[in-house]
Write an enzyme that holds these catalytic residues in place. Sequence first.
Site, PDB file in Angstrom:
ATOM      1  CG  ASP A  60     -12.706  20.869 -43.636  1.00  0.00           C
ATOM      2  OD1 ASP A  60     -12.503  20.443 -44.784  1.00  0.00           O
ATOM      3  OD2 ASP A  60     -13.728  21.491 -43.309  1.00  0.00           O
ATOM      4  CB  VAL A  66      -0.949  -0.008   1.222  1.00  0.00           C
ATOM      5  CG1 VAL A  66      -1.698   1.320   1.341  1.00  0.00           C
ATOM      6  CG2 VAL A  66      -1.926  -1.163   1.117  1.00  0.00           C
ATOM      7  CB  ALA A  67       3.970   2.117   1.791  1.00  0.00           C
ATOM      8  CD  GLU A  94      -1.657   6.180  -1.046  1.00  0.00           C
ATOM      9  OE1 GLU A  94      -0.682   6.954  -1.242  1.00  0.00           O
ATOM     10  OE2 GLU A  94      -1.575   5.144  -0.372  1.00  0.00           O
ATOM     11  CG  ASP A 113     -16.514  23.666 -40.617  1.00  0.00           C
ATOM     12  OD1 ASP A 113     -16.036  22.845 -41.424  1.00  0.00           O
ATOM     13  OD2 ASP A 113     -17.084  24.710 -40.974  1.00  0.00           O
ATOM     14  CG  ASP A 122     -14.454  17.825 -41.385  1.00  0.00           C
ATOM     15  OD1 ASP A 122     -13.739  17.435 -42.328  1.00  0.00           O
ATOM     16  OD2 ASP A 122     -14.966  18.952 -41.330  1.00  0.00           O
TER      17      ASP A 122
END
Length: 603
Positions: free
Chosen positions: A268, A221-222, A226, A584, A588
């Site tokens: 585009d 765990v150490a 976290e 746009d 696309d």
Amino acid sequence: MALLLWVAGILAFISQTPELGWAIWAVIWINAIFSFWQEFQAEKALSALKKILPLQAKVYRDGKLTVIPARELVSGDVMQLEEGDKISTDARLVESQSLYVDVSVLTGESMPVPRISKAVSTENIHASEASNLVFAGSTVAAGRGLAVVYATGTHTEFGQVAHLTANVQREASTLEVQISRVVHIITLIALSMGVVIFLLTKLLVGMQLRESFIFAIGIIVAFVPEGLLPTVSLALAIGVRRMAKKNALVRRLSAVETLSATTVICTDKTGTLTKNEMTVRQLWVPNTQINVTGVGYEPKGEVEISSPEYESQVRLMLAGAALCSNARLNHPPNSHQWQAVGDPTEAALLVAAIKAGLNLEELQHQVPRVREIPFDSHRRMMTVLLEGQLSWENTENSQYLIFTKGAPLDVLQHSRYLWHKEEKPELTETQREEIVAANDQLASQGYRVLGIATRQGSAELNQPDNHLLEQDLTFLGLVAMIDPPRPEVADAIALCHRAGIQVTMITGDYGLTAAAIAQRIGLVNGKVRTITGEQLGHLSDTQLRQILHQQKTGLVFARVMPEQKLRLVEAYKTLGHVVAVTGDGVNDAPALRAANIGIAICA
């Protein structure tokens, strides 16, 4: 990473350290809620932009024209199409009157395309190129027509693109891949150290089995960082906030890091690199070429006439172009943008006339329209008959006035005289060749070129025979226009090149126009290599990857379909590039989804 933290929390409870377990799980929940809220806000903003398809349609039901919700349209319905209408289904035209349709959202073409009701052969052409079909998602730019619905929903061309987009699987971002790699390394080290500690405490220290196991779990765990997950999320969120201040809406937090790792941008053209607003930039009259300043539909700019002797001819030509148009310019209240209603080409002519100091309302009042001969694809011209005369010194005292605009060579073919310095000599063969050469020179620069001609006379002009009206015209000059690049694009392209990012243009527009824009914005410094969609279809995947690998700059893909844009993105990714796609339009969408990062432009 979250999975590793869940496991770490469980192990913390097993090792009889519940405080640590609850703390680890709290980190997970806080991060999840934070990320959800950030992406929920983005989705909420995007939902307000999803207005591509219309909500209502005009159809004939029981012999009467009615307005119904677009979702109720079925195959066989007869739709009425008018200027400004958004089309919600695929349909075949049965009647058309000077109909032009803006299909840029589907194909990327910068100009509205003519549509006719005459039957055409669809052999060896894509459906989008059939001149008697209209498609969902497009808009009527000018004219009117009747069309019979033959496809709705997912069966439309719009729906096919949506289906293609839905089938593209979203891949993990570069940040997600890197964090996954880090998590695997941490997990391997933590488990290895846990096993080693367990064996050492049991065999060398002589601890009890249960104590050695709990101690080993504590070591594992150490090793779990976290704080890594909330730290990454917070750093990305700060980037999202900064981009939001620059009008960039980020849907996924991880996209911020992917953007910084981009090596290739596939962009585009229409509406992305350009404004999608036609603008007159050049005028040609005999022996001189005139620049027109300003960009877009805002009537700010000048017609830079170098010599006063050409002023009356230029004003007459632009007045004729404006009077021979059906478009309108609107300036909505509380908006800084001007809007074009109708054909963008005609809107550009109106703007140019205003820049020349002409008052459009006065012109229309001075010479009211008597009759119009609409444009058609065979004549490639439009003609108006006006009553009265303009208050120019060089106009004759005539009862009627005719203006014709259209394809330069067709207008020239119907012209007998040339307006030059207030004189109208008969056109010589040399002068015709000069006009053709001027047209070719402007067209080679990517301009859309129109020829303008006039004719003056008395009551004999107001006759029913339209063919006779377009004879013995006096050629006035040429008007050249283009969908101009956005002002900020050239600097952005230069910045990408300095950062070592390759930029490739992929558009549905014509190759000549695309190449001209590429040179204007500095996308290429030398010769442009243009590959059309048809040529792309004959290339194998190996040949395509070889071209992309060898041609680092100066590469433009034109007249490509949505599935071909998707193929290009996949080819770049196969070569190991981190690909960003900007666009746009609906065409696309598949490429935007397949890219490592998709950047949808909303002007």
